[in-house]
Design a protein around this motif. Structure first.
Motif, PDB file in Angstrom:
ATOM      1  N   PRO A 190     -40.964 -15.692  78.695  1.00 24.26           N
ATOM      2  CA  PRO A 190     -40.219 -14.863  79.316  1.00 24.26           C
ATOM      3  C   PRO A 190     -38.577 -15.262  78.908  1.00 24.26           C
ATOM      4  O   PRO A 190     -38.374 -16.445  78.916  1.00 24.26           O
ATOM      5  CB  PRO A 190     -40.453 -14.860  80.869  1.00 24.26           C
ATOM      6  CG  PRO A 190     -40.970 -16.294  81.002  1.00 24.26           C
ATOM      7  CD  PRO A 190     -41.806 -16.399  79.762  1.00 24.26           C
ATOM      8  N   ASP A 191     -38.181 -14.243  78.566  1.00 28.55           N
ATOM      9  CA  ASP A 191     -36.421 -14.535  78.255  1.00 28.55           C
ATOM     10  C   ASP A 191     -35.735 -13.955  79.535  1.00 28.55           C
ATOM     11  O   ASP A 191     -36.003 -12.690  80.013  1.00 28.55           O
ATOM     12  CB  ASP A 191     -36.257 -13.404  77.122  1.00 28.55           C
ATOM     13  CG  ASP A 191     -34.604 -13.344  76.870  1.00 28.55           C
ATOM     14  OD1 ASP A 191     -34.045 -14.079  77.693  1.00 28.55           O
ATOM     15  OD2 ASP A 191     -33.942 -12.771  75.914  1.00 28.55           O
ATOM     16  N   LEU A 192     -35.721 -14.940  80.411  1.00 27.22           N
ATOM     17  CA  LEU A 192     -34.979 -14.959  81.557  1.00 27.22           C
ATOM     18  C   LEU A 192     -33.551 -14.216  81.642  1.00 27.22           C
ATOM     19  O   LEU A 192     -33.337 -13.470  82.785  1.00 27.22           O
ATOM     20  CB  LEU A 192     -34.863 -16.129  82.485  1.00 27.22           C
ATOM     21  CG  LEU A 192     -36.121 -17.012  82.519  1.00 27.22           C
ATOM     22  CD1 LEU A 192     -36.019 -18.217  83.499  1.00 27.22           C
ATOM     23  CD2 LEU A 192     -37.320 -16.160  83.391  1.00 27.22           C
ATOM     24  N   SER A 193     -33.053 -13.960  80.564  1.00 25.97           N
ATOM     25  CA  SER A 193     -31.736 -13.392  80.471  1.00 25.97           C
ATOM     26  C   SER A 193     -31.839 -11.859  80.867  1.00 25.97           C
ATOM     27  O   SER A 193     -31.075 -11.094  81.250  1.00 25.97           O
ATOM     28  CB  SER A 193     -30.921 -13.377  79.369  1.00 25.97           C
ATOM     29  OG  SER A 193     -31.693 -13.108  78.224  1.00 25.97           O
ATOM     30  N   LYS A 194     -33.107 -11.516  80.505  1.00 24.48           N
ATOM     31  CA  LYS A 194     -33.654  -9.880  80.761  1.00 24.48           C
ATOM     32  C   LYS A 194     -33.886  -9.565  82.224  1.00 24.48           C
ATOM     33  O   LYS A 194     -34.430  -8.628  82.470  1.00 24.48           O
ATOM     34  CB  LYS A 194     -34.683  -9.573  79.829  1.00 24.48           C
ATOM     35  CG  LYS A 194     -34.143  -9.570  78.195  1.00 24.48           C
ATOM     36  CD  LYS A 194     -35.455  -9.281  77.418  1.00 24.48           C
ATOM     37  CE  LYS A 194     -34.847  -9.131  75.979  1.00 24.48           C
ATOM     38  NZ  LYS A 194     -34.542 -10.311  75.340  1.00 24.48           N
ATOM     39  N   TYR A 195     -33.896 -10.736  83.058  1.00 24.08           N
ATOM     40  CA  TYR A 195     -34.350 -10.422  84.491  1.00 24.08           C
ATOM     41  C   TYR A 195     -33.440 -10.181  85.523  1.00 24.08           C
ATOM     42  O   TYR A 195     -32.152 -10.822  85.140  1.00 24.08           O
ATOM     43  CB  TYR A 195     -35.217 -11.743  84.960  1.00 24.08           C
ATOM     44  CG  TYR A 195     -36.407 -12.111  84.449  1.00 24.08           C
ATOM     45  CD1 TYR A 195     -37.012 -11.561  83.299  1.00 24.08           C
ATOM     46  CD2 TYR A 195     -37.352 -13.062  85.262  1.00 24.08           C
ATOM     47  CE1 TYR A 195     -38.371 -11.912  82.724  1.00 24.08           C
ATOM     48  CE2 TYR A 195     -38.796 -12.968  84.854  1.00 24.08           C
ATOM     49  CZ  TYR A 195     -39.126 -12.527  83.588  1.00 24.08           C
ATOM     50  OH  TYR A 195     -40.297 -12.790  83.183  1.00 24.08           O
ATOM     51  N   THR A 196     -33.685  -9.624  86.368  1.00 22.90           N
ATOM     52  CA  THR A 196     -32.687  -9.495  87.481  1.00 22.90           C
ATOM     53  C   THR A 196     -32.416 -10.731  88.093  1.00 22.90           C
ATOM     54  O   THR A 196     -33.485 -11.509  87.971  1.00 22.90           O
ATOM     55  CB  THR A 196     -32.827  -8.062  88.448  1.00 22.90           C
ATOM     56  OG1 THR A 196     -34.163  -8.645  88.938  1.00 22.90           O
ATOM     57  CG2 THR A 196     -32.822  -6.958  87.876  1.00 22.90           C
ATOM     58  N   LYS A 197     -31.463 -10.875  88.985  1.00 24.20           N
ATOM     59  CA  LYS A 197     -31.154 -12.282  89.605  1.00 24.20           C
ATOM     60  C   LYS A 197     -32.301 -12.311  90.435  1.00 24.20           C
ATOM     61  O   LYS A 197     -32.637 -13.530  90.753  1.00 24.20           O
ATOM     62  CB  LYS A 197     -29.824 -12.267  90.337  1.00 24.20           C
ATOM     63  CG  LYS A 197     -29.528 -13.432  91.015  1.00 24.20           C
ATOM     64  CD  LYS A 197     -28.154 -13.561  91.781  1.00 24.20           C
ATOM     65  CE  LYS A 197     -27.776 -15.195  92.245  1.00 24.20           C
ATOM     66  NZ  LYS A 197     -28.852 -15.646  93.145  1.00 24.20           N
TER      67      LYS A 197
END
Length: 243
Positions: free
Chosen positions: A220-227
């Protein structure tokens, strides 16, 4: 001589993937970027987190026990009705059950197939559609496509490729490819489909299903997740590391 009881093995990778999901309301879910959605769970038109958690738990139990859709529907409707909610219709229950379990199985299958040791022996994947009257024209057209599992083709064409998709991928060894004279394709995927009596169109997955949930789930690319989702995901990983 004692008898040996054979029991089906639980899909451990599928269960692990599903249990790691974060339950969100539809409004929260659709704020996510597509790549992050694979690690979240929701059900359309259900805004109560209590009910969503109930559905999530019953789906997880179904994966762990091998329960059928009928078992799932009976269990979730009993829980929903105990809260004063109307239960799921057969069609709604089937859609929720099929989509979530199929995605979980395919994610787990991707992890198994792309294990380096497995890929050494079986490096090829073959797209397999059910090929009956309910098979979509686009999915039918991809049936039999063979590519190495590290081919970018699978970034787009890894099932499920639509709601209620029943497609799968089987693996082949080099020996099987040679013996069966299977054509291994390479290069970009650009093809038109011309269904009988219908205009030609570009061959692509159903809208919103043109990505590989197996890759997104385990890398997963966590930069694409909401906080909120990022914090929940990182907390879940820390708990797993301590276990």
């Amino acid at each position: 001589m004692s008898e040996i009881a054979l029991k089906p093995l639980s899909p451990l990778e599928a269960i692990e993937y599903f249990r790691d999901k974060i339950v969100l309301t539809p409004a929260q879910f659709y704020q996510l970027k597509r790549q992050a959605m694979v690690n979240a769970f929701t059900a359309a038109e259900i805004t109560s987190l209590d009910v969503l958690n109930d559905i999530f738990e019953e789906l997880a139990k179904a994966l762990e026990s091998g329960a059928t859709m009928k078992d799932f529907r009976e269990a979730i409707n009993e829980r929903m009705e105990s809260r004063g909610w109307v239960g799921l219709t057969p069609f709604r229950a089937d859609t929720i059950f099929r989509q979530n379990t199929q995605t979980a199985y395919q994610v787990g299958r991707w992890k198994q197939m792309t294990d380096p040791a497995v890929m050494t022996d079986r490096p090829y994947g073959v797209y397999s559609a059910v090929m009956d009257k309910d098979t979509r024209d686009t999915h039918r057209a991809v049936h039999g496509e063979c590519r190495r599992l590290d081919d970018p083709f699978w970034d787009t064409w890894y099932p499920p490729n639509g709601f209620r998709c029943r497609c799968s991928v089987r693996t082949l060894s080099q020996r099987q490819v040679d013996k069966q004279k299977v054509k291994v394709s390479t290069g970009s995927w650009q093809r038109l489909i011309e269904p009988p009596g219908k205009p030609a169109r570009q061959l692509i997955p159903d809208p919103g299903f043109d990505y590989n949930p197996g890759k997104e789930a385990y890398q997963p690319d966590l930069s694409k997740y909401t906080k909120r989702l990022r914090d929940a995901y990182e907390k879940r990983q820390r708990e797993k590391a301590k276990a």
